[in-house]
Design a protein around this motif. Structure first.
Motif, short mmCIF file in Angstrom:
data_model
loop_
_atom_site.label_atom_id
_atom_site.label_comp_id
_atom_site.label_asym_id
_atom_site.label_seq_id
_atom_site.Cartn_x
_atom_site.Cartn_y
_atom_site.Cartn_z
N ASN A 1 0.85 -1.19 0.00
CA ASN A 1 0.00 0.00 0.00
C ASN A 1 0.89 1.24 0.00
O ASN A 1 1.26 1.74 1.06
CB ASN A 1 -0.92 -0.01 1.22
CG ASN A 1 -1.96 1.10 1.17
OD1 ASN A 1 -1.77 2.13 0.52
ND2 ASN A 1 -3.06 0.91 1.88
N PRO A 2 1.26 1.76 -1.17
CA PRO A 2 2.15 2.92 -1.21
C PRO A 2 1.59 4.15 -0.50
O PRO A 2 2.34 4.91 0.11
CB PRO A 2 2.33 3.18 -2.72
CG PRO A 2 2.06 1.85 -3.36
CD PRO A 2 0.99 1.23 -2.52
N ARG A 3 0.28 4.36 -0.58
CA ARG A 3 -0.31 5.50 0.12
C ARG A 3 -0.09 5.39 1.62
O ARG A 3 0.28 6.37 2.28
CB ARG A 3 -1.80 5.62 -0.19
CG ARG A 3 -2.47 6.79 0.56
CD ARG A 3 -3.94 6.88 0.26
NE ARG A 3 -4.20 7.35 -1.09
CZ ARG A 3 -4.20 8.63 -1.46
NH1 ARG A 3 -3.96 9.58 -0.57
NH2 ARG A 3 -4.43 8.95 -2.71
N ALA A 4 -0.31 4.21 2.17
CA ALA A 4 -0.13 4.02 3.60
C ALA A 4 1.33 4.26 4.00
O ALA A 4 1.60 4.82 5.08
CB ALA A 4 -0.56 2.62 4.01
N GLU A 5 2.27 3.85 3.15
CA GLU A 5 3.68 4.10 3.44
C GLU A 5 3.97 5.60 3.47
O GLU A 5 4.64 6.10 4.38
CB GLU A 5 4.56 3.41 2.40
CG GLU A 5 6.05 3.63 2.59
CD GLU A 5 6.60 3.05 3.87
OE1 GLU A 5 7.66 3.52 4.32
OE2 GLU A 5 5.96 2.13 4.44
N GLY A 6 3.46 6.32 2.48
CA GLY A 6 3.66 7.76 2.46
C GLY A 6 3.03 8.44 3.65
O GLY A 6 3.63 9.36 4.26
N GLU A 7 1.83 8.03 4.01
CA GLU A 7 1.15 8.62 5.17
C GLU A 7 1.92 8.35 6.46
O GLU A 7 1.99 9.20 7.35
CB GLU A 7 -0.27 8.07 5.27
CG GLU A 7 -1.19 8.59 4.17
CD GLU A 7 -2.54 7.91 4.17
OE1 GLU A 7 -2.69 6.85 4.83
OE2 GLU A 7 -3.47 8.42 3.50
N ALA A 8 2.53 7.17 6.56
CA ALA A 8 3.30 6.83 7.76
C ALA A 8 4.56 7.69 7.87
O ALA A 8 4.95 8.08 8.99
CB ALA A 8 3.67 5.35 7.74
N ILE A 9 5.19 7.99 6.75
CA ILE A 9 6.35 8.88 6.78
C ILE A 9 5.94 10.27 7.24
O ILE A 9 6.58 10.88 8.10
CB ILE A 9 7.03 8.95 5.40
CG1 ILE A 9 7.59 7.58 5.01
CG2 ILE A 9 8.17 9.98 5.41
CD1 ILE A 9 8.08 7.50 3.58
N VAL A 10 4.86 10.78 6.68
CA VAL A 10 4.36 12.11 7.07
C VAL A 10 4.04 12.13 8.57
O VAL A 10 4.36 13.09 9.28
CB VAL A 10 3.12 12.49 6.24
CG1 VAL A 10 2.45 13.74 6.80
CG2 VAL A 10 3.51 12.71 4.78
N ALA A 11 3.43 11.06 9.07
CA ALA A 11 3.04 11.00 10.48
C ALA A 11 4.26 10.97 11.39
O ALA A 11 4.19 11.44 12.54
CB ALA A 11 2.17 9.78 10.73
N ALA A 12 5.38 10.42 10.91
CA ALA A 12 6.59 10.32 11.73
C ALA A 12 7.38 11.63 11.76
O ALA A 12 8.25 11.81 12.63
CB ALA A 12 7.48 9.20 11.21
N LEU A 13 7.09 12.54 10.83
CA LEU A 13 7.73 13.86 10.83
C LEU A 13 7.08 14.75 11.89
O LEU A 13 5.95 14.49 12.32
CB LEU A 13 7.58 14.51 9.46
CG LEU A 13 8.38 13.90 8.31
CD1 LEU A 13 7.82 14.34 6.96
CD2 LEU A 13 9.85 14.29 8.42
N PRO A 14 7.77 15.81 12.31
CA PRO A 14 7.11 16.76 13.20
C PRO A 14 5.81 17.28 12.59
O PRO A 14 5.72 17.45 11.37
CB PRO A 14 8.15 17.88 13.35
CG PRO A 14 9.47 17.18 13.14
CD PRO A 14 9.20 16.15 12.09
N ALA A 15 4.84 17.53 13.42
CA ALA A 15 3.50 17.91 12.95
C ALA A 15 3.55 19.12 12.03
O ALA A 15 4.23 20.12 12.32
CB ALA A 15 2.60 18.21 14.15
N GLY A 16 2.86 19.01 10.89
CA GLY A 16 2.72 20.13 9.97
C GLY A 16 3.82 20.26 8.94
O GLY A 16 3.70 21.08 8.02
N LEU A 17 4.89 19.45 9.03
CA LEU A 17 6.01 19.61 8.09
C LEU A 17 5.84 18.80 6.81
O LEU A 17 6.35 19.18 5.76
CB LEU A 17 7.33 19.20 8.76
CG LEU A 17 7.94 20.17 9.75
CD1 LEU A 17 9.33 19.70 10.15
CD2 LEU A 17 8.02 21.58 9.17
N GLY A 18 5.15 17.66 6.90
CA GLY A 18 5.08 16.76 5.77
C GLY A 18 3.76 16.80 5.04
O GLY A 18 2.71 17.08 5.63
N ARG A 19 3.82 16.53 3.76
CA ARG A 19 2.61 16.35 2.96
C ARG A 19 2.87 15.24 1.94
O ARG A 19 4.02 14.98 1.58
CB ARG A 19 2.18 17.64 2.27
CG ARG A 19 3.13 18.12 1.18
CD ARG A 19 2.67 19.42 0.54
NE ARG A 19 2.86 20.55 1.43
CZ ARG A 19 2.62 21.81 1.08
NH1 ARG A 19 2.17 22.08 -0.13
NH2 ARG A 19 2.84 22.79 1.93
#
Length: 276
Positions: free
Chosen positions: A226-244
Protein backbone atom coordinates in the motif's frame (compact mmCIF):
# COMPACT_ATOMS: atom_id res chain seq x y z
CA UNK A 1 29.59 19.26 -18.15
CA UNK A 2 30.58 16.67 -15.56
CA UNK A 3 32.33 17.99 -12.46
CA UNK A 4 33.89 16.05 -9.60
CA UNK A 5 34.03 16.34 -5.82
CA UNK A 6 36.41 14.41 -3.58
CA UNK A 7 34.62 12.99 -0.53
CA UNK A 8 35.58 10.32 2.01
CA UNK A 9 38.43 8.97 -0.09
CA UNK A 10 36.42 8.73 -3.31
CA UNK A 11 35.21 10.93 -6.14
CA UNK A 12 31.61 11.91 -6.82
CA UNK A 13 30.49 13.06 -10.27
CA UNK A 14 27.81 15.70 -10.70
CA UNK A 15 26.47 18.15 -13.24
CA UNK A 16 25.00 21.61 -12.68
CA UNK A 17 22.63 23.40 -15.08
CA UNK A 18 20.46 26.49 -14.91
CA UNK A 19 20.42 29.42 -12.54
CA UNK A 20 18.37 30.39 -9.53
CA UNK A 21 17.75 28.67 -6.17
CA UNK A 22 19.74 25.44 -5.86
CA UNK A 23 18.04 22.05 -6.18
CA UNK A 24 20.12 18.89 -5.67
CA UNK A 25 18.87 15.62 -7.21
CA UNK A 26 19.95 12.24 -5.83
CA UNK A 27 18.93 9.01 -7.58
CA UNK A 28 18.17 5.52 -6.26
CA UNK A 29 19.87 2.13 -6.34
CA UNK A 30 20.98 0.84 -9.73
CA UNK A 31 20.70 4.21 -11.45
CA UNK A 32 22.78 7.32 -11.99
CA UNK A 33 21.90 10.94 -12.64
CA UNK A 34 20.46 9.91 -16.02
CA UNK A 35 17.33 9.01 -14.00
CA UNK A 36 16.58 12.75 -13.80
CA UNK A 37 16.99 13.37 -17.53
CA UNK A 38 13.36 14.52 -17.86
CA UNK A 39 13.07 16.33 -14.52
CA UNK A 40 16.23 18.44 -14.79
CA UNK A 41 15.25 20.55 -17.84
CA UNK A 42 11.77 21.13 -16.41
CA UNK A 43 13.22 22.42 -13.13
CA UNK A 44 15.70 24.61 -15.01
CA UNK A 45 12.82 26.05 -17.06
CA UNK A 46 11.01 26.76 -13.78
CA UNK A 47 13.93 28.93 -12.65
CA UNK A 48 16.14 26.62 -10.61
CA UNK A 49 19.84 25.83 -10.60
CA UNK A 50 19.90 22.03 -10.68
CA UNK A 51 22.73 19.77 -9.55
CA UNK A 52 22.30 16.07 -10.37
CA UNK A 53 24.67 13.72 -8.56
CA UNK A 54 25.97 10.22 -9.28
CA UNK A 55 25.94 8.34 -5.96
CA UNK A 56 28.90 6.34 -4.70
CA UNK A 57 29.90 3.72 -7.25
CA UNK A 58 27.29 4.89 -9.78
CA UNK A 59 27.47 6.66 -13.13
CA UNK A 60 30.79 8.46 -13.40
CA UNK A 61 31.57 8.42 -9.67
CA UNK A 62 34.47 6.28 -8.49
CA UNK A 63 34.14 2.68 -7.31
CA UNK A 64 35.68 0.91 -4.33
CA UNK A 65 33.62 2.52 -1.57
CA UNK A 66 33.59 0.47 1.64
CA UNK A 67 30.15 1.65 2.73
CA UNK A 68 27.05 2.98 0.94
CA UNK A 69 24.47 3.56 3.66
CA UNK A 70 21.88 6.33 3.76
CA UNK A 71 24.04 8.09 6.33
CA UNK A 72 27.02 7.92 3.95
CA UNK A 73 24.92 9.32 1.11
CA UNK A 74 23.59 12.07 3.39
CA UNK A 75 27.14 13.12 4.17
CA UNK A 76 27.93 13.24 0.46
CA UNK A 77 24.86 15.40 -0.19
CA UNK A 78 25.80 17.80 2.59
CA UNK A 79 29.33 18.03 1.17
CA UNK A 80 28.01 18.79 -2.32
CA UNK A 81 25.58 21.45 -1.09
CA UNK A 82 28.37 23.07 0.92
CA UNK A 83 30.68 22.97 -2.12
CA UNK A 84 28.03 24.56 -4.36
CA UNK A 85 27.22 27.29 -1.85
CA UNK A 86 23.85 26.24 -0.43
CA UNK A 87 21.28 26.30 0.94
CA UNK A 88 19.44 23.89 -1.34
CA UNK A 89 16.26 21.98 -1.88
CA UNK A 90 17.10 18.28 -1.69
CA UNK A 91 15.28 15.77 -3.93
CA UNK A 92 15.98 12.11 -3.20
CA UNK A 93 14.61 8.96 -4.82
CA UNK A 94 14.29 5.60 -3.04
CA UNK A 95 17.45 5.09 -0.91
CA UNK A 96 18.27 8.78 -1.40
CA UNK A 97 14.88 9.72 0.04
CA UNK A 98 16.08 8.28 3.33
CA UNK A 99 19.45 9.99 2.87
CA UNK A 100 17.68 13.32 2.33
CA UNK A 101 15.89 12.87 5.66
CA UNK A 102 19.21 12.36 7.44
CA UNK A 103 20.86 15.29 5.66
CA UNK A 104 17.97 17.62 6.54
CA UNK A 105 18.13 16.58 10.20
CA UNK A 106 21.90 16.93 10.43
CA UNK A 107 22.36 20.15 8.41
CA UNK A 108 19.19 22.24 8.82
CA UNK A 109 20.95 25.48 7.82
CA UNK A 110 21.86 23.98 4.43
CA UNK A 111 18.54 22.43 3.41
CA UNK A 112 15.41 24.53 2.96
CA UNK A 113 13.06 21.75 1.85
CA UNK A 114 13.06 18.06 0.98
CA UNK A 115 11.21 16.15 -1.74
CA UNK A 116 11.28 12.36 -1.34
CA UNK A 117 10.31 10.24 -4.34
CA UNK A 118 9.14 6.71 -3.46
CA UNK A 119 11.46 6.85 -0.45
CA UNK A 120 12.83 4.04 1.67
CA UNK A 121 12.84 6.14 4.83
CA UNK A 122 11.07 4.07 7.47
CA UNK A 123 12.23 0.86 9.12
CA UNK A 124 11.17 -2.06 6.92
CA UNK A 125 8.54 -4.54 8.06
CA UNK A 126 7.04 -7.49 6.25
CA UNK A 127 4.28 -10.04 6.72
CA UNK A 128 3.56 -13.28 4.89
CA UNK A 129 0.22 -11.84 3.85
CA UNK A 130 2.02 -9.17 1.84
CA UNK A 131 3.19 -11.81 -0.61
CA UNK A 132 -0.39 -12.51 -1.68
CA UNK A 133 -0.18 -9.25 -3.66
CA UNK A 134 1.36 -10.28 -7.00
CA UNK A 135 2.90 -6.89 -7.80
CA UNK A 136 4.65 -6.79 -4.43
CA UNK A 137 5.70 -10.47 -4.49
CA UNK A 138 7.22 -10.30 -7.96
CA UNK A 139 9.02 -7.05 -7.25
CA UNK A 140 10.41 -8.25 -3.92
CA UNK A 141 11.69 -11.58 -5.25
CA UNK A 142 13.46 -10.00 -8.22
CA UNK A 143 14.90 -7.23 -6.05
CA UNK A 144 16.19 -9.83 -3.61
CA UNK A 145 17.73 -11.90 -6.40
CA UNK A 146 19.44 -8.86 -7.90
CA UNK A 147 20.91 -7.80 -4.57
CA UNK A 148 21.96 -11.18 -3.20
CA UNK A 149 23.48 -12.59 -6.37
CA UNK A 150 24.41 -9.46 -8.33
CA UNK A 151 22.07 -10.72 -11.04
CA UNK A 152 21.51 -8.06 -13.71
CA UNK A 153 18.74 -10.08 -15.37
CA UNK A 154 16.83 -10.07 -12.09
CA UNK A 155 17.31 -6.30 -11.83
CA UNK A 156 15.91 -5.88 -15.34
CA UNK A 157 12.86 -7.95 -14.39
CA UNK A 158 12.40 -5.82 -11.28
CA UNK A 159 12.52 -2.66 -13.41
CA UNK A 160 9.90 -4.07 -15.76
CA UNK A 161 7.59 -4.44 -12.73
CA UNK A 162 8.59 -1.11 -11.19
CA UNK A 163 7.78 0.71 -14.46
CA UNK A 164 4.14 -0.10 -15.26
CA UNK A 165 2.84 1.45 -18.46
CA UNK A 166 3.32 4.12 -19.64
CA UNK A 167 7.06 3.76 -19.96
CA UNK A 168 9.35 6.50 -21.31
CA UNK A 169 9.94 6.67 -25.05
CA UNK A 170 13.64 5.88 -24.49
CA UNK A 171 12.87 2.81 -22.35
CA UNK A 172 15.08 0.37 -24.30
CA UNK A 173 18.01 2.78 -24.45
CA UNK A 174 17.67 3.54 -20.74
CA UNK A 175 17.68 -0.16 -19.83
CA UNK A 176 20.76 -0.69 -21.98
CA UNK A 177 22.48 2.22 -20.21
CA UNK A 178 21.64 0.85 -16.75
CA UNK A 179 22.82 -2.67 -17.62
CA UNK A 180 26.01 -1.39 -19.24
CA UNK A 181 26.90 0.65 -16.16
CA UNK A 182 26.24 -2.26 -13.79
CA UNK A 183 28.63 -4.42 -15.82
CA UNK A 184 31.51 -1.99 -15.27
CA UNK A 185 34.01 -3.25 -12.68
CA UNK A 186 33.02 -2.42 -9.12
CA UNK A 187 29.58 -1.00 -9.84
CA UNK A 188 27.53 -4.06 -8.94
CA UNK A 189 29.42 -4.14 -5.61
CA UNK A 190 28.12 -0.65 -4.83
CA UNK A 191 24.63 -1.77 -5.87
CA UNK A 192 24.83 -4.66 -3.40
CA UNK A 193 26.20 -2.48 -0.60
CA UNK A 194 23.27 -0.10 -1.00
CA UNK A 195 20.82 -2.98 -1.16
CA UNK A 196 22.12 -4.43 2.10
CA UNK A 197 21.81 -1.14 3.99
CA UNK A 198 18.62 -0.66 6.00
CA UNK A 199 16.52 2.49 6.47
CA UNK A 200 16.85 2.37 10.27
CA UNK A 201 19.26 5.33 10.27
CA UNK A 202 16.80 7.43 8.27
CA UNK A 203 13.81 6.37 10.38
CA UNK A 204 15.65 7.50 13.50
CA UNK A 205 16.02 11.03 12.06
CA UNK A 206 12.46 11.66 10.88
CA UNK A 207 11.50 13.41 14.11
CA UNK A 208 14.57 15.67 13.88
CA UNK A 209 13.74 17.21 10.49
CA UNK A 210 12.92 20.91 10.69
CA UNK A 211 12.17 21.84 7.07
CA UNK A 212 9.05 21.14 4.97
CA UNK A 213 8.95 17.73 3.30
CA UNK A 214 6.99 16.55 0.26
CA UNK A 215 6.57 12.79 -0.16
CA UNK A 216 5.66 11.63 -3.69
CA UNK A 217 4.51 8.04 -4.08
CA UNK A 218 3.54 6.09 -7.18
CA UNK A 219 0.18 4.41 -6.66
CA UNK A 220 1.46 1.24 -8.38
CA UNK A 221 4.84 1.06 -6.65
CA UNK A 222 5.67 -2.65 -6.20
CA UNK A 223 7.91 -2.00 -3.19
CA UNK A 224 4.92 -1.58 -0.91
CA UNK A 225 1.61 -3.39 -0.70
CA UNK A 226 0.00 0.00 0.00
CA UNK A 227 2.15 2.92 -1.21
CA UNK A 228 -0.31 5.50 0.12
CA UNK A 229 -0.13 4.02 3.60
CA UNK A 230 3.68 4.10 3.44
CA UNK A 231 3.66 7.76 2.46
CA UNK A 232 1.15 8.62 5.17
CA UNK A 233 3.30 6.83 7.76
CA UNK A 234 6.35 8.88 6.78
CA UNK A 235 4.36 12.11 7.07
CA UNK A 236 3.04 11.00 10.48
CA UNK A 237 6.59 10.32 11.73
CA UNK A 238 7.73 13.86 10.83
CA UNK A 239 7.11 16.76 13.20
CA UNK A 240 3.50 17.91 12.95
CA UNK A 241 2.72 20.13 9.97
CA UNK A 242 6.01 19.61 8.09
CA UNK A 243 5.08 16.76 5.77
CA UNK A 244 2.61 16.35 2.96
CA UNK A 245 1.88 13.49 0.57
CA UNK A 246 1.28 13.53 -3.18
CA UNK A 247 0.14 10.38 -4.99
CA UNK A 248 0.81 9.85 -8.72
CA UNK A 249 -1.84 7.59 -10.26
CA UNK A 250 -0.42 4.90 -12.54
CA UNK A 251 3.18 5.44 -11.41
CA UNK A 252 5.43 2.70 -10.09
CA UNK A 253 8.69 3.17 -8.21
CA UNK A 254 9.97 5.79 -10.69
CA UNK A 255 7.31 8.53 -10.86
CA UNK A 256 9.91 11.11 -11.91
CA UNK A 257 10.69 9.09 -15.06
CA UNK A 258 7.15 8.00 -15.93
CA UNK A 259 5.42 11.28 -15.10
CA UNK A 260 8.09 14.01 -14.89
CA UNK A 261 5.65 16.85 -15.61
CA UNK A 262 3.41 15.84 -12.70
CA UNK A 263 6.35 15.38 -10.35
CA UNK A 264 7.86 18.75 -11.25
CA UNK A 265 4.48 20.51 -11.05
CA UNK A 266 3.93 19.07 -7.56
CA UNK A 267 7.47 20.03 -6.55
CA UNK A 268 7.27 23.60 -7.85
CA UNK A 269 3.86 24.11 -6.23
CA UNK A 270 5.23 22.77 -2.94
CA UNK A 271 8.30 25.02 -3.10
CA UNK A 272 6.10 28.05 -3.80
CA UNK A 273 4.36 27.47 -0.47
CA UNK A 274 7.72 27.02 1.26
CA UNK A 275 8.90 30.44 0.03
CA UNK A 276 5.59 32.14 0.84
Amino acid sequence: MTEYLNVDGGTLAYEVTGSGPLVVLAHGIGNDREAFRFVTPLLVAAGYRVAALDLRGCGESSVGWKSCTRTDIAGDLIALITHLGGPAVLVGHSISGGAATIAAAKAPALITAVVELAPFTRKLSYSLGDFRVARYRQGALNLLGAGLFGNIARWRRYLEIAYPQPRPADWDASLAHIESKLREPGRMKSFQLMGRSTPADAAAQLGNVRCPVLIIEGAQDPDWVNPRAEGEAIVAALPAGLGRLEMIAGAGHYPHVQFPEQVVAATVSFLATVRA
